[in-house]
Design an enzyme around this catalytic site. Structure first.
Site, short mmCIF file in Angstrom:
data_model
loop_
_atom_site.label_atom_id
_atom_site.label_comp_id
_atom_site.label_asym_id
_atom_site.label_seq_id
_atom_site.Cartn_x
_atom_site.Cartn_y
_atom_site.Cartn_z
CE LYS A 235 -40.03 44.61 10.07
NZ LYS A 235 -39.56 43.76 9.09
CG ASP B 286 -37.06 45.83 12.40
OD1 ASP B 286 -36.38 46.54 11.93
OD2 ASP B 286 -37.37 44.64 12.26
O1 C5P Z 1 -31.97 44.00 16.36
P1 C5P Z 1 -32.63 42.85 16.34
O2 C5P Z 1 -32.48 42.39 17.88
O3 C5P Z 1 -34.21 43.08 15.99
O4 C5P Z 1 -31.81 42.03 15.52
C1 C5P Z 1 -31.94 40.53 15.44
C2 C5P Z 1 -30.97 40.11 14.76
O5 C5P Z 1 -31.03 40.10 13.41
C3 C5P Z 1 -29.47 40.61 14.95
O6 C5P Z 1 -28.94 39.81 16.21
C4 C5P Z 1 -28.67 40.38 13.92
O7 C5P Z 1 -28.13 38.83 13.64
C5 C5P Z 1 -29.67 40.55 12.54
N1 C5P Z 1 -29.58 41.80 11.96
C6 C5P Z 1 -28.60 42.31 11.36
N2 C5P Z 1 -28.55 43.52 10.89
C7 C5P Z 1 -29.59 44.45 11.25
C8 C5P Z 1 -30.44 44.05 11.83
C9 C5P Z 1 -30.67 42.82 12.38
O8 C5P Z 1 -27.73 41.48 11.14
N3 C5P Z 1 -29.40 45.63 10.56
#
Ligand code: C5P
Length: 322
Positions: free
Chosen positions: A11, A143
């Protein structure tokens, strides 16, 4: 069934507007996701226990234990549906053939998790519909849900609340510049919080309103949506935006040169992809993308380049062997 293979796209974020940090450590987003033709292939086969093996682009940097996002997705789906497997086949072996670079701002790990959901749903004949898979996906990572959906979609919340964008099926021609190095998504979000705090502090000291300079509530960019509705690549190129870009540049200053080189070489727009360090460039046509990719790789401003078109569909079964 001996195995199910699923193809899943990378993406891009055409807009990434980031709000202030929330109590749970995440940030509220408004983002426009766009799936492009750079694919990983994920195969699920019955096995004695859950395991994963990874080959291809950056494979040595993907964890092969319970931290692997695809294995977490398998566990999350198993908790949700009845796999109906025999005790000696209770596990799943996931094989990931990577073309999406790791920790590159292209949601490769999330893509593999989404693909694992689709593959296991098929392997187990679990019959979960897309709404149920989207719910499981949202619990696995921010994502993951979009990698199921594909196309172009607006994401809200952590990025997991999706609304497909109503747009004509215009193909856009992208050039991706892969960097020599990686960026950690949490580190880039933390850098953004620090940059904003410093800016708000500076402005308060000068008598300005701190609130004005901190993170505002993120909002969808009307100009970007209008560009997508009209299918106008020039307008789209001008409207690309990413709140994480200054933070990514602060941690990886060499990307400035990459972005500038792409614009000088005629890209309609240039942007850091997600939390970086991949840079994306929009070209006016397939031919212009070919020229741009060749010139960028000759300019020595990145590790390698790839061309991709978007939008493309989300995770889909390509082969189910019986
Ligand atoms: O959800 P995911 O594991 O992909 O997110 C990785 C990191 O990216 C999270 O732990 C956070 O630190 C950051 N993040 C965030 N806000 C979001 C998505 C991700 O702060 N909306």
């Amino acid at each position: 069934m001996t195995g199910v293979t699923v193809r899943v796209p990378a993406k891009l974020n055409l807009q990434l507007a980031v709000g202030p940090p929330r109590a749970d450590g995440y940030h509220d987003l408004v983002t426009v996701f766009h799936a492009v033709s750079l694919f990983d292939e994920v195969t699920a086969r019955p096995a004695g226990r859950d395991a994963v093996s990874v080959s291809g682009e950056g494979a040595d940097r993907v964890p092969e234990d319970g931290d692997n996002l695809a294995l977490r997705a398998v566990a999350a789906l198993r908790a949700e549906v009845d796999p109906g497997t025999r005790a000696d086949d209770a596990g799943v072996h996931i094989t990931i053939a990577k073309r999406i670079p790791v920790a590159a701002g292209l949601a490769g790990g999330s893509a593999d998790a989404a693909a694992a959901l689709v593959a296991c749903n098929e392997l187990w004949g679990a019959g979960a519909g897309q709404p149920q898979l989207l719910e499981v996906a949202a619990r696995v990572g921010s994502d993951v849900a979009f990698a199921l959906l594909g196309g172009t979609a607006v994401g809200r919340g952590r990025g997991e609340r999706l609304t497909p964008a109503l747009a004509p099926a215009t193909p856009y021609h992208w050039v991706l510049a892969f960097a020599d190095g990686q960026l950690s998504t949490p580190a880039v979000y933390a850098a953004l919080d620090r940059l904003r705090a410093a800016e708000a502090g500076g402005s308060a000291a000068k008598g300005g309103s701190a609130a004005k300079h901190g993170a505002a509530e993120p909002a969808l960019d009307a100009a970007l949506m209008s560009a997508l509705r009209s299918g106008d690549a020039r307008q789209l190129g001008r409207a690309l935006s990413n709140d994480l870009q200054p933070a990514a540049l602060s941690l990886f200053p060499a990307l400035r040169k990459t972005l500038a080189a792409g614009l000088e070489l005629g890209a309609l727009g240039a942007l850091v992809s997600g939390s970086g360090p991949t840079c994306l460039f929009l070209a006016a046509s397939a031919d212009r993308a070919l020229d741009l990719a060749a010139s960028l790789s000759g300019a020595g401003v990145c590790r390698s380049v790839a061309r991709a078109t978007g939008p493309v569909p989300g995770a889909a079964v390509v082969q189910a062997a019986r």
